[in-house]
Write a protein that holds these residues in place. Structure first.
Motif, PDB file in Angstrom:
ATOM      1  N   PRO A   1       6.775  14.618   3.718  1.00 33.05           N
ATOM      2  CA  PRO A   1       6.834  14.784   2.254  1.00 33.05           C
ATOM      3  C   PRO A   1       6.202  13.604   1.531  1.00 33.05           C
ATOM      4  O   PRO A   1       6.067  12.518   2.080  1.00 33.05           O
ATOM      5  CB  PRO A   1       8.330  14.866   1.976  1.00 33.05           C
ATOM      6  CG  PRO A   1       8.950  14.069   3.082  1.00 33.05           C
ATOM      7  CD  PRO A   1       8.079  14.277   4.291  1.00 33.05           C
ATOM      8  N   ASP A   2       5.814  13.847   0.270  1.00 27.22           N
ATOM      9  CA  ASP A   2       5.309  12.754  -0.557  1.00 27.22           C
ATOM     10  C   ASP A   2       6.452  11.809  -0.907  1.00 27.22           C
ATOM     11  O   ASP A   2       7.596  12.233  -1.112  1.00 27.22           O
ATOM     12  CB  ASP A   2       4.694  13.302  -1.846  1.00 27.22           C
ATOM     13  CG  ASP A   2       3.389  14.042  -1.594  1.00 27.22           C
ATOM     14  OD1 ASP A   2       2.635  13.603  -0.717  1.00 27.22           O
ATOM     15  OD2 ASP A   2       3.155  15.079  -2.245  1.00 27.22           O
ATOM     16  N   SER A   3       6.140  10.527  -0.958  1.00 25.67           N
ATOM     17  CA  SER A   3       7.151   9.532  -1.322  1.00 25.67           C
ATOM     18  C   SER A   3       6.891   9.007  -2.719  1.00 25.67           C
ATOM     19  O   SER A   3       5.788   9.165  -3.267  1.00 25.67           O
ATOM     20  CB  SER A   3       7.134   8.371  -0.313  1.00 25.67           C
ATOM     21  OG  SER A   3       5.852   7.769  -0.287  1.00 25.67           O
ATOM     22  N   ASP A   4       7.909   8.401  -3.302  1.00 20.89           N
ATOM     23  CA  ASP A   4       7.767   7.843  -4.650  1.00 20.89           C
ATOM     24  C   ASP A   4       6.787   6.666  -4.625  1.00 20.89           C
ATOM     25  O   ASP A   4       6.710   5.921  -3.652  1.00 20.89           O
ATOM     26  CB  ASP A   4       9.123   7.364  -5.163  1.00 20.89           C
ATOM     27  CG  ASP A   4      10.096   8.524  -5.338  1.00 20.89           C
ATOM     28  OD1 ASP A   4       9.632   9.646  -5.582  1.00 20.89           O
ATOM     29  OD2 ASP A   4      11.326   8.280  -5.213  1.00 20.89           O
ATOM     30  N   THR A   5       6.055   6.526  -5.712  1.00 21.50           N
ATOM     31  CA  THR A   5       5.111   5.414  -5.837  1.00 21.50           C
ATOM     32  C   THR A   5       5.473   4.594  -7.069  1.00 21.50           C
ATOM     33  O   THR A   5       6.140   5.080  -7.987  1.00 21.50           O
ATOM     34  CB  THR A   5       3.664   5.915  -5.964  1.00 21.50           C
ATOM     35  OG1 THR A   5       3.539   6.741  -7.138  1.00 21.50           O
ATOM     36  CG2 THR A   5       3.261   6.727  -4.739  1.00 21.50           C
ATOM     37  N   SER A   6       5.054   3.361  -7.069  1.00 22.51           N
ATOM     38  CA  SER A   6       5.277   2.488  -8.221  1.00 22.51           C
ATOM     39  C   SER A   6       4.112   1.520  -8.335  1.00 22.51           C
ATOM     40  O   SER A   6       3.528   1.119  -7.326  1.00 22.51           O
ATOM     41  CB  SER A   6       6.601   1.720  -8.079  1.00 22.51           C
ATOM     42  OG  SER A   6       6.568   0.896  -6.934  1.00 22.51           O
ATOM     43  N   ARG A   7       3.783   1.182  -9.557  1.00 22.10           N
ATOM     44  CA  ARG A   7       2.687   0.253  -9.813  1.00 22.10           C
ATOM     45  C   ARG A   7       3.225  -1.182  -9.821  1.00 22.10           C
ATOM     46  O   ARG A   7       4.089  -1.520 -10.620  1.00 22.10           O
ATOM     47  CB  ARG A   7       2.015   0.560 -11.146  1.00 22.10           C
ATOM     48  CG  ARG A   7       1.206   1.845 -11.117  1.00 22.10           C
ATOM     49  CD  ARG A   7       0.484   2.056 -12.440  1.00 22.10           C
ATOM     50  NE  ARG A   7      -0.368   3.223 -12.388  1.00 22.10           N
ATOM     51  CZ  ARG A   7      -1.627   3.223 -11.957  1.00 22.10           C
ATOM     52  NH1 ARG A   7      -2.170   2.081 -11.541  1.00 22.10           N
ATOM     53  NH2 ARG A   7      -2.349   4.336 -11.946  1.00 22.10           N
ATOM     54  N   LYS A   8       2.713  -1.963  -8.913  1.00 25.41           N
ATOM     55  CA  LYS A   8       3.109  -3.366  -8.816  1.00 25.41           C
ATOM     56  C   LYS A   8       1.851  -4.197  -8.656  1.00 25.41           C
ATOM     57  O   LYS A   8       0.960  -3.857  -7.883  1.00 25.41           O
ATOM     58  CB  LYS A   8       4.033  -3.570  -7.609  1.00 25.41           C
ATOM     59  CG  LYS A   8       4.426  -5.013  -7.364  1.00 25.41           C
ATOM     60  CD  LYS A   8       5.212  -5.146  -6.072  1.00 25.41           C
ATOM     61  CE  LYS A   8       5.486  -6.606  -5.744  1.00 25.41           C
ATOM     62  NZ  LYS A   8       6.195  -6.764  -4.455  1.00 25.41           N
TER      63      LYS A   8
ATOM     64  N   LEU B   1       0.827  -1.212   0.000  1.00 23.18           N
ATOM     65  CA  LEU B   1       0.000   0.000   0.000  1.00 23.18           C
ATOM     66  C   LEU B   1       0.860   1.260   0.000  1.00 23.18           C
ATOM     67  O   LEU B   1       0.575   2.225  -0.717  1.00 23.18           O
ATOM     68  CB  LEU B   1      -0.937  -0.004   1.209  1.00 23.18           C
ATOM     69  CG  LEU B   1      -2.021  -1.081   1.220  1.00 23.18           C
ATOM     70  CD1 LEU B   1      -2.770  -1.074   2.554  1.00 23.18           C
ATOM     71  CD2 LEU B   1      -3.004  -0.881   0.072  1.00 23.18           C
ATOM     72  N   ALA B   2       1.921   1.258   0.806  1.00 21.90           N
ATOM     73  CA  ALA B   2       2.806   2.427   0.853  1.00 21.90           C
ATOM     74  C   ALA B   2       3.544   2.610  -0.467  1.00 21.90           C
ATOM     75  O   ALA B   2       3.765   3.746  -0.917  1.00 21.90           O
ATOM     76  CB  ALA B   2       3.797   2.275   2.004  1.00 21.90           C
ATOM     77  N   GLN B   3       3.911   1.503  -1.095  1.00 22.16           N
ATOM     78  CA  GLN B   3       4.609   1.570  -2.371  1.00 22.16           C
ATOM     79  C   GLN B   3       3.673   2.018  -3.493  1.00 22.16           C
ATOM     80  O   GLN B   3       4.066   2.777  -4.374  1.00 22.16           O
ATOM     81  CB  GLN B   3       5.204   0.202  -2.692  1.00 22.16           C
ATOM     82  CG  GLN B   3       6.068   0.165  -3.936  1.00 22.16           C
ATOM     83  CD  GLN B   3       6.632  -1.210  -4.207  1.00 22.16           C
ATOM     84  OE1 GLN B   3       6.062  -2.214  -3.802  1.00 22.16           O
ATOM     85  NE2 GLN B   3       7.764  -1.275  -4.878  1.00 22.16           N
ATOM     86  N   ARG B   4       2.438   1.571  -3.437  1.00 19.60           N
ATOM     87  CA  ARG B   4       1.482   1.870  -4.518  1.00 19.60           C
ATOM     88  C   ARG B   4       0.887   3.272  -4.394  1.00 19.60           C
ATOM     89  O   ARG B   4       0.764   3.997  -5.397  1.00 19.60           O
ATOM     90  CB  ARG B   4       0.348   0.818  -4.466  1.00 19.60           C
ATOM     91  CG  ARG B   4      -0.794   1.074  -5.433  1.00 19.60           C
ATOM     92  CD  ARG B   4      -0.345   0.954  -6.874  1.00 19.60           C
ATOM     93  NE  ARG B   4      -1.440   1.207  -7.793  1.00 19.60           N
ATOM     94  CZ  ARG B   4      -1.840   2.411  -8.168  1.00 19.60           C
ATOM     95  NH1 ARG B   4      -1.243   3.497  -7.672  1.00 19.60           N
ATOM     96  NH2 ARG B   4      -2.827   2.557  -9.027  1.00 19.60           N
ATOM     97  N   PHE B   5       0.530   3.691  -3.195  1.00 16.63           N
ATOM     98  CA  PHE B   5      -0.175   4.964  -3.022  1.00 16.63           C
ATOM     99  C   PHE B   5       0.659   6.055  -2.338  1.00 16.63           C
ATOM    100  O   PHE B   5       0.204   7.188  -2.234  1.00 16.63           O
ATOM    101  CB  PHE B   5      -1.469   4.745  -2.213  1.00 16.63           C
ATOM    102  CG  PHE B   5      -2.411   3.774  -2.842  1.00 16.63           C
ATOM    103  CD1 PHE B   5      -3.168   4.135  -3.952  1.00 16.63           C
ATOM    104  CD2 PHE B   5      -2.541   2.488  -2.348  1.00 16.63           C
ATOM    105  CE1 PHE B   5      -4.038   3.235  -4.543  1.00 16.63           C
ATOM    106  CE2 PHE B   5      -3.407   1.587  -2.935  1.00 16.63           C
ATOM    107  CZ  PHE B   5      -4.164   1.947  -4.038  1.00 16.63           C
ATOM    108  N   GLY B   6       1.828   5.699  -1.841  1.00 13.74           N
ATOM    109  CA  GLY B   6       2.671   6.675  -1.161  1.00 13.74           C
ATOM    110  C   GLY B   6       2.482   6.597   0.349  1.00 13.74           C
ATOM    111  O   GLY B   6       1.355   6.504   0.839  1.00 13.74           O
TER     112      GLY B   6
END
Length: 502
Positions: A177-184, A59-64
């Motif tokens: 701050p906003d973090s990078d996101t990636s679609r997995k 969830l953190a990786q996908r949505f920040g």
């Protein structure tokens, strides 16, 4: 500001694992629930939290991380308010379940956030701050819950989260701050299998004591489903290209060793806290607030050592500090294995303080070393596993000590009762009929009292042995800073010019 905001979110989530316990008798009357039914207020929260800890990394990786944090704190705050307004058991269980769903990510994400915002040389300080929130919360919970329930209403056990949650949300919104996101692609089957295993294991541990463990069909089904879920997850992970857990996590030696160690230490972490309240309230006559105040030195000790341990790590190997902490906890449990029903407040305070100091010396280096060699990209996922391992260990520890306590009480009462031999002169010494009638009740009470004393002592001794067994696991952790220092020293020696021959 970001540290204060994330830690505030951590504290309200951890606090809720224990704050509602003392309010359960008051909830029963308001919600019209039986003794067995009201425990679902705790079970629903624990199971939901365990399940939703699993996908935190995705969830953190996908949505920040920032977005997940804000939604989690907001949802936790709203459901806390709705728990306070519940008018039936069904409502309460439903809102508590949602409270666990939203609150599951708060502890792991706060850990990952502190690991990211602090430089590498200050990671021990960051984990010290995080450990204070994670370990002090469960200790303050019963005291705060008892005070709120006695002074106001059990509903304030949940309302107290609302202003704290709002403050945390504002701080996170303004500072994180906003973090990078990636679609997995999300591995739904992997999540489903692992969630089945974790949920049914938690249900087994939570419900086992109430339904006579494996004598009950309910517990047998939970055990079967937990084993099946774990088997399906392992097979799925071995054969699927899309893994629910990143394989790189298990290639990091320190993380794997840290997960194993925190699981074992989790058994001791909350088990003592589960034993002391009934000991103090049922057999020593303390109120819930009084028992909580007597246990407060443990939290104070944890806070002191957690905040000071970073300084120790500058001069000593982290593993040496961990062994010192385990030794303190072991000594405290050995001391407690000699408790009697006449134990003084001074002894309870001293052992609690020693345990707190020891746990702080153990938890902070463990958290630091477990993440020392891990890629920052994997921290969200790893922090979820770290929290899950600690929580599962704590659940297993509490279940073990309470099961052993219950069984020991019954066995001790039978054995002590079989050894009673009234003196022939006793009846002649009792002159009144009332004295004769009071004899069975007095004998039964004294039997129960002595049986309880033996049972508690056995539990404390068992925890001491478990703590000793955790010591060799420290050797599985490596200290990269110490290795780098040794390599630098060797390099400087080899680069030094040799002295000319005479």
């Amino acid at each position: 500001m970001i540290t204060a905001s994330t830690m505030l979110a951590t504290i309200i989530q951890v606090l809720d694992t224990t704050i509602a316990n003392v309010a359960l008798p008051h909830m029963r009357g308001s919600l019209g629930a039986g003794v067995d039914q009201i425990t679902w207020v705790l079970t629903s929260y624990i199971v939901a939290t365990a399940i939703m800890t699993l996908p935190v990394g995705y969830l953190a990786q996908r949505f920040g991380r920032r977005n997940v944090f804000l939604w989690s704190v907001g949802g936790f705050t709203i459901t806390s308010m709705l728990c306070g307004q519940a008018s039936s058991l069904n409502e309460m269980v439903f809102w508590r379940m949602l409270q666990g769903v939203f609150g599951a990510s708060l502890v792991p994400l706060s850990q990952a956030t502190l690991l990211d915002i602090f430089p590498k040389e200050k990671l021990a300080s960051a984990m010290g701050i995080w450990s204070v929130g994670v370990m002090v919360g469960p200790i303050l919970g019963p005291t705060l819950g008892g005070w709120l329930t006695d002074s106001y209403s059990w509903r304030w056990v949940f309302y107290i989260n609302v202003p704290l949650g709002v403050l945390s949300m504002i701080g996170i919104y303004l500072s994180m701050p906003d973090s990078d996101t990636s679609r997995k692609r999300f591995d739904y089957w992997g999540f489903a299998y692992l969630a089945l295993a974790v949920a049914t294991l938690q249900l087994l541990l939570d419900r086992g004591e109430h339904v006579d463990w494996f004598e009950s069909l309910e517990v047998q089904l939970y055990a079967l489903m937990a084993g099946l879920g774990l088997y399906l997850f392992v097979v799925h992970s071995a054969t699927s290209e899309n893994k629910f857990l990143s394989p790189a996590l298990f290639r990091d030696r320190n993380l794997v060793a840290g997960l194993l160690f925190i699981f074992v230490m989790g058994i001791v972490l909350l088990a003592t806290m589960a034993l002391l309240p009934p000991f103090l309230q049922q057999w020593k006559g303390y109120t819930a607030v009084g028992a909580g105040m007597l246990m407060m030195p443990r939290g104070i000790g944890t806070m002191i050592s957690s905040l000071l341990v970073a300084r120790f790590l500058r001069y000593f190997d982290a593993r040496v500090v961990m062994l010192a902490g385990i030794s303190l906890v072991t000594y405290a449990l050995y001391y407690m294995s000699g408790f009697t029903m006449e134990v003084s407040e001074r002894d309870i305070i001293i052992t609690g303080l020693l345990q707190g100091l020891g746990l702080g010396l153990v938890m902070v280096p463990t958290s630091t070393l477990a993440f020392a060699t891990l890629s920052p990209a994997l921290r969200n996922e790893a922090s979820g596993l770290f929290s899950l391992a600690r929580n599962l260990g704590s659940s297993i520890g509490v279940s073990i000590v309470m099961a052993v306590l219950s069984r020991s009480l019954w066995i001790n009462q039978q054995e002590l009762g079989a050894r009673i031999q009234p003196s022939p002169d006793l009846a002649a010494a009792l002159h009144s009929a009332d004295s004769l009638l009071a004899m069975p009740a007095a004998i039964t009470h004294e039997l129960s009292r002595q049986a309880a004393e033996i049972a508690y002592v056995n539990d404390f001794y068992m925890l001491m042995l478990i703590n000793l067994l955790a010591m060799p696991l420290v050797l599985l952790l490596s200290n990269p800073d110490r290795k780098a220092a040794k390599a630098l020293k060797r390099a400087s020696r080899s680069a030094a010019p040799s002295s000319p021959a005479r």
